[in-house]
Scaffold this motif. Sequence first.
Motif, PDB file in Angstrom:
ATOM      1  N   TYR A   1      -5.574   3.781 -13.818  1.00  0.00           N
ATOM      2  CA  TYR A   1      -4.741   4.708 -13.153  1.00  0.00           C
ATOM      3  C   TYR A   1      -5.508   5.884 -12.399  1.00  0.00           C
ATOM      4  CZ  TYR A   1      -0.608   2.980 -15.807  1.00  0.00           C
ATOM      5  OH  TYR A   1       0.270   2.357 -16.349  1.00  0.00           O
TER       6      TYR A   1
ATOM      7  N   HIS B   1      10.167   3.745  -8.257  1.00  0.00           N
ATOM      8  CA  HIS B   1       8.964   4.052  -7.294  1.00  0.00           C
ATOM      9  C   HIS B   1       8.181   2.652  -7.302  1.00  0.00           C
ATOM     10  CE1 HIS B   1       9.321   7.917  -9.131  1.00  0.00           C
ATOM     11  NE2 HIS B   1       9.567   7.424 -10.386  1.00  0.00           N
TER      12      HIS B   1
ATOM     13  N   ALA C   1       3.978   3.790 -13.206  1.00  0.00           N
ATOM     14  CA  ALA C   1       3.822   5.218 -13.636  1.00  0.00           C
ATOM     15  C   ALA C   1       3.388   5.532 -15.107  1.00  0.00           C
ATOM     16  CB  ALA C   1       4.710   6.314 -12.915  1.00  0.00           C
TER      17      ALA C   1
ATOM     18  N   SER D   1       1.434  13.144 -14.621  1.00  0.00           N
ATOM     19  CA  SER D   1       1.856  11.904 -14.231  1.00  0.00           C
ATOM     20  C   SER D   1       0.757  11.262 -13.359  1.00  0.00           C
ATOM     21  CB  SER D   1       3.162  12.254 -13.211  1.00  0.00           C
ATOM     22  OG  SER D   1       3.661  10.706 -12.814  1.00  0.00           O
ATOM     23  N   SER D   2       0.446   9.978 -13.620  1.00  0.00           N
ATOM     24  CA  SER D   2      -0.509   8.841 -12.860  1.00  0.00           C
ATOM     25  C   SER D   2       0.148   7.805 -12.250  1.00  0.00           C
ATOM     26  CB  SER D   2      -1.613   8.923 -13.578  1.00  0.00           C
ATOM     27  OG  SER D   2      -2.636   8.273 -12.913  1.00  0.00           O
ATOM     28  N   ARG D   3      -0.396   7.181 -11.305  1.00  0.00           N
ATOM     29  CA  ARG D   3       0.176   6.083 -10.923  1.00  0.00           C
ATOM     30  C   ARG D   3      -0.961   4.942 -10.703  1.00  0.00           C
ATOM     31  NH1 ARG D   3       2.728   7.590  -5.075  1.00  0.00           N
ATOM     32  NH2 ARG D   3       3.483   9.302  -6.334  1.00  0.00           N
TER      33      ARG D   3
END
Length: 88
Positions: A15, A34, A38, A85-87
């Motif tokens: 991530y 999205h 996430a 939050s990470s993606r």
Amino acid sequence: MEQQEFLDALKAEGYADPVLVERAPNGTLADHAHPFEAKALVLKGEIRLHAGGEIKIYRPGDVFHLRRDEPHRESYGPDGVAYLSSRR
């Protein structure tokens, strides 16, 4: 989950570096999705995710995960919410 444990897991799973997201008390975010996967760690407050016909509530220390293009909506507790939050 502790914050450092979460950060280590993000890195191990590929991530991006997380960002801090803060939402206002009793707010909502309408149906959306999205174009990325996430993963987030709740730091304070409460978030309710409405997805797949279920409502799940997340509080400090909880981690939530949303698949790419997963339709969902959000609502926040009386103290709002803050999460990392990470993606990918």
